[in-house]
Scaffold this motif. Structure first.
Motif, PDB file in Angstrom:
ATOM      1  N   ASP A  79       0.809  -1.219   0.000  1.00 59.31           N
ATOM      2  CA  ASP A  79       0.000   0.000   0.000  1.00 59.31           C
ATOM      3  C   ASP A  79       0.841   1.267   0.000  1.00 59.31           C
ATOM      4  N   GLY A  80       2.109   1.148  -0.381  1.00 64.52           N
ATOM      5  CA  GLY A  80       2.965   2.317  -0.433  1.00 64.52           C
ATOM      6  C   GLY A  80       3.698   2.605   0.858  1.00 64.52           C
ATOM      7  N   ARG A  81       3.330   1.945   1.942  1.00 65.13           N
ATOM      8  CA  ARG A  81       4.027   2.141   3.211  1.00 65.13           C
ATOM      9  C   ARG A  81       5.396   1.467   3.160  1.00 65.13           C
ATOM     10  N   VAL A  82       6.318   2.021   3.899  1.00 64.52           N
ATOM     11  CA  VAL A  82       7.591   1.357   4.143  1.00 64.52           C
ATOM     12  C   VAL A  82       7.521   0.820   5.562  1.00 64.52           C
ATOM     13  N   THR A  83       7.714  -0.478   5.712  1.00 60.53           N
ATOM     14  CA  THR A  83       7.446  -1.120   6.999  1.00 60.53           C
ATOM     15  C   THR A  83       8.688  -1.806   7.556  1.00 60.53           C
ATOM     16  N   ALA A  84       8.669  -1.992   8.843  1.00 58.02           N
ATOM     17  CA  ALA A  84       9.779  -2.668   9.516  1.00 58.02           C
ATOM     18  C   ALA A  84       9.242  -3.478  10.683  1.00 58.02           C
ATOM     19  N   ALA A  85      10.047  -4.429  11.109  1.00 58.35           N
ATOM     20  CA  ALA A  85       9.761  -5.216  12.305  1.00 58.35           C
ATOM     21  C   ALA A  85      11.007  -5.234  13.169  1.00 58.35           C
ATOM     22  N   VAL A  86      10.810  -5.427  14.450  1.00 58.77           N
ATOM     23  CA  VAL A  86      11.924  -5.562  15.386  1.00 58.77           C
ATOM     24  C   VAL A  86      11.884  -6.962  15.983  1.00 58.77           C
ATOM     25  N   VAL A 132      10.611   8.928  12.319  1.00 56.04           N
ATOM     26  CA  VAL A 132      11.114  10.176  11.745  1.00 56.04           C
ATOM     27  C   VAL A 132      11.500   9.984  10.282  1.00 56.04           C
ATOM     28  N   LEU A 133      11.910   8.764   9.929  1.00 61.14           N
ATOM     29  CA  LEU A 133      12.323   8.463   8.555  1.00 61.14           C
ATOM     30  C   LEU A 133      11.154   8.056   7.664  1.00 61.14           C
ATOM     31  N   GLY A 134       9.945   7.974   8.225  1.00 59.53           N
ATOM     32  CA  GLY A 134       8.804   7.546   7.445  1.00 59.53           C
ATOM     33  C   GLY A 134       8.713   6.042   7.284  1.00 59.53           C
ATOM     34  N   VAL A 135       9.340   5.305   8.197  1.00 62.06           N
ATOM     35  CA  VAL A 135       9.266   3.838   8.200  1.00 62.06           C
ATOM     36  C   VAL A 135       8.382   3.421   9.359  1.00 62.06           C
ATOM     37  N   ASP A 136       7.309   2.683   9.053  1.00 65.24           N
ATOM     38  CA  ASP A 136       6.358   2.256  10.078  1.00 65.24           C
ATOM     39  C   ASP A 136       6.832   0.977  10.755  1.00 65.24           C
ATOM     40  N   LEU A 137       6.963   1.022  12.073  1.00 59.10           N
ATOM     41  CA  LEU A 137       7.235  -0.204  12.816  1.00 59.10           C
ATOM     42  C   LEU A 137       5.920  -0.961  12.948  1.00 59.10           C
ATOM     43  N   ALA A 138       5.813  -2.074  12.239  1.00 60.94           N
ATOM     44  CA  ALA A 138       4.546  -2.780  12.127  1.00 60.94           C
ATOM     45  C   ALA A 138       4.428  -3.989  13.038  1.00 60.94           C
ATOM     46  N   GLU A 139       5.547  -4.502  13.523  1.00 61.48           N
ATOM     47  CA  GLU A 139       5.476  -5.690  14.378  1.00 61.48           C
ATOM     48  C   GLU A 139       6.749  -5.791  15.204  1.00 61.48           C
ATOM     49  N   ALA A 140       6.619  -6.371  16.394  1.00 63.60           N
ATOM     50  CA  ALA A 140       7.774  -6.665  17.234  1.00 63.60           C
ATOM     51  C   ALA A 140       7.588  -8.039  17.857  1.00 63.60           C
ATOM     52  N   ARG A 141       8.663  -8.804  17.894  1.00 61.45           N
ATOM     53  CA  ARG A 141       8.642 -10.123  18.523  1.00 61.45           C
ATOM     54  C   ARG A 141       9.840 -10.246  19.459  1.00 61.45           C
ATOM     55  N   THR A 142       9.656 -11.033  20.498  1.00 60.47           N
ATOM     56  CA  THR A 142      10.753 -11.353  21.403  1.00 60.47           C
ATOM     57  C   THR A 142      10.925 -12.860  21.435  1.00 60.47           C
ATOM     58  N   ALA A 193      13.332 -19.033  12.589  1.00 58.16           N
ATOM     59  CA  ALA A 193      11.935 -19.050  12.137  1.00 58.16           C
ATOM     60  C   ALA A 193      11.319 -17.657  12.202  1.00 58.16           C
ATOM     61  N   ALA A 194      11.560 -16.955  13.292  1.00 52.46           N
ATOM     62  CA  ALA A 194      10.996 -15.607  13.426  1.00 52.46           C
ATOM     63  C   ALA A 194      11.609 -14.658  12.410  1.00 52.46           C
ATOM     64  N   LEU A 195      12.909 -14.732  12.237  1.00 53.38           N
ATOM     65  CA  LEU A 195      13.580 -13.838  11.306  1.00 53.38           C
ATOM     66  C   LEU A 195      13.110 -14.065   9.879  1.00 53.38           C
ATOM     67  N   ASN A 196      12.988 -15.306   9.465  1.00 58.03           N
ATOM     68  CA  ASN A 196      12.533 -15.592   8.103  1.00 58.03           C
ATOM     69  C   ASN A 196      11.108 -15.104   7.877  1.00 58.03           C
ATOM     70  N   ALA A 197      10.249 -15.272   8.877  1.00 62.10           N
ATOM     71  CA  ALA A 197       8.869 -14.799   8.737  1.00 62.10           C
ATOM     72  C   ALA A 197       8.827 -13.279   8.622  1.00 62.10           C
ATOM     73  N   LEU A 198       9.593 -12.588   9.436  1.00 64.99           N
ATOM     74  CA  LEU A 198       9.546 -11.132   9.460  1.00 64.99           C
ATOM     75  C   LEU A 198      10.201 -10.517   8.224  1.00 64.99           C
ATOM     76  N   ARG A 199      11.312 -11.067   7.770  1.00 67.47           N
ATOM     77  CA  ARG A 199      11.995 -10.460   6.626  1.00 67.47           C
ATOM     78  C   ARG A 199      11.236 -10.707   5.324  1.00 67.47           C
ATOM     79  N   THR A 206      17.915  -7.004  17.840  1.00 67.70           N
ATOM     80  CA  THR A 206      18.746  -6.498  18.933  1.00 67.70           C
ATOM     81  C   THR A 206      19.100  -7.651  19.858  1.00 67.70           C
ATOM     82  N   GLY A 207      20.346  -7.665  20.291  1.00 64.35           N
ATOM     83  CA  GLY A 207      20.779  -8.657  21.261  1.00 64.35           C
ATOM     84  C   GLY A 207      21.475  -9.855  20.642  1.00 64.35           C
ATOM     85  N   GLY A 208      22.289 -10.511  21.467  1.00 75.02           N
ATOM     86  CA  GLY A 208      22.877 -11.790  21.083  1.00 75.02           C
ATOM     87  C   GLY A 208      24.087 -11.713  20.181  1.00 75.02           C
ATOM     88  N   ILE A 209      24.831 -10.574  20.207  1.00 75.69           N
ATOM     89  CA  ILE A 209      26.025 -10.508  19.362  1.00 75.69           C
ATOM     90  C   ILE A 209      27.294 -10.292  20.207  1.00 75.69           C
TER      91      ILE A 209
END
Length: 255
Positions: free
Chosen positions: A6-13, A39-49, A59-65, A74-77
């Motif tokens: 729909d023209g949105r730029v989306t992201a997940a964490v 601020v950059l016009g990127v919508d945070l659409a989902e977050a998982r822990t 599994a989570a990373l493949n689904a989200l990307r 974030t975390g685990g590096i």
């Protein structure tokens, strides 16, 4: 990568770590990433822990990307055995991990001694990955495909974010306006709010009640990429609230 249609730029964490799920550590990174992306016009659409379990991270990373334009982890590096984010990202992309020569050089220059196995763990990057600068301390993060892998320590994560923004394709920035209603509960304002929401289906309208010694009420937050529609909806909402008998209504600055 599917992304938005729909023209949105989306992201997940994707927040990685047993310490978050156990409650030992309180996450603040999600808030900071959401504000930075907004601020950059990127919508945070989902977050998982997820826990420090490789199969679950993969599994989570493949689904989200696949679903969103970008994913920030974030975390685990770090250097310990349970820092397995790099392993999981490499597995998700089906590539090998290598010790990045730039990171090895950075760490050698810093410590001036032969690097032990724990420190060398922090130099591992998936084949095809690019580094994300770390201006605070320690080794950098990395990016591969549409995934950005950042540290879990908030101060370090925020520093790394500064090397992420320029790589993103931004969209129209969402604008928010807030109407504060005092002395009326959500049962009274529900109908006017619903009516305006139905009249503007592409907008986001939310009610956030407050209580305290100074009284009670709700902050009604309207969000849209179209400032003109946002202004019309706000006027309609105020008029609908007045018609419903709600008199203590005013626009306030967004927090």
């Amino acid at each position: 990568m599917a992304g938005s249609t729909d023209g949105r730029v989306t992201a997940a964490v994707l927040i990685i770590g047993d310490e978050i799920l156990s409650g030992r550590t309180q996450d603040t990174n999600l808030r900071d990433i959401a504000r930075y992306l907004g601020v950059l016009g990127v919508d945070l659409a989902e977050a998982r822990t997820v826990p420090d379990v490789q199969d679950e991270i993969v599994a989570a990373l493949n689904a989200l990307r696949e679903r969103y334009d970008y994913v920030v982890t974030t975390g685990g590096i770090g250097p310990t055995h349970d820092d397995i984010t790099a392993d999981a990202v490499a597995a998700a992309f089906g590539v090998e991990l290598i010790e990045h020569p730039e990171i090895i050089a950075m760490m050698t220059a810093r410590w001036g001694v032969e690097l032990n196995a724990a420190r060398r763990r922090m130099a591992r990057v998936p084949v095809g990955g690019e580094l994300v600068k770390n201006p605070v301390q320690g080794p950098p993060g990395f990016t591969i495909g549409n995934v950005f892998v950042l540290a879990g320590v908030p101060t370090i994560m925020r520093g790394m974010l500064e090397d992420v923004g320029w790589r993103l394709r931004g969209g129209a920035v969402t604008v928010a306006r807030t109407v504060r209603v005092e002395g009326s509960g959500e049962g009274v304002i529900a109908a006017p709010l619903e009516a305006v929401a139905k009249a503007h289906p592409d907008m986001s309208l939310g009610s956030y009640p407050f209580f305290g010694g100074g009284g009670y009420g709700s902050n009604l937050v309207l969000r849209s990429r179209d400032p003109e529609e946002l202004a019309r909806a706000l006027d309609e909402l105020v008029a609908a609230l007045h018609e419903a008998g709600v008199t203590d209504v005013r626009e306030v600055e967004n927090a």
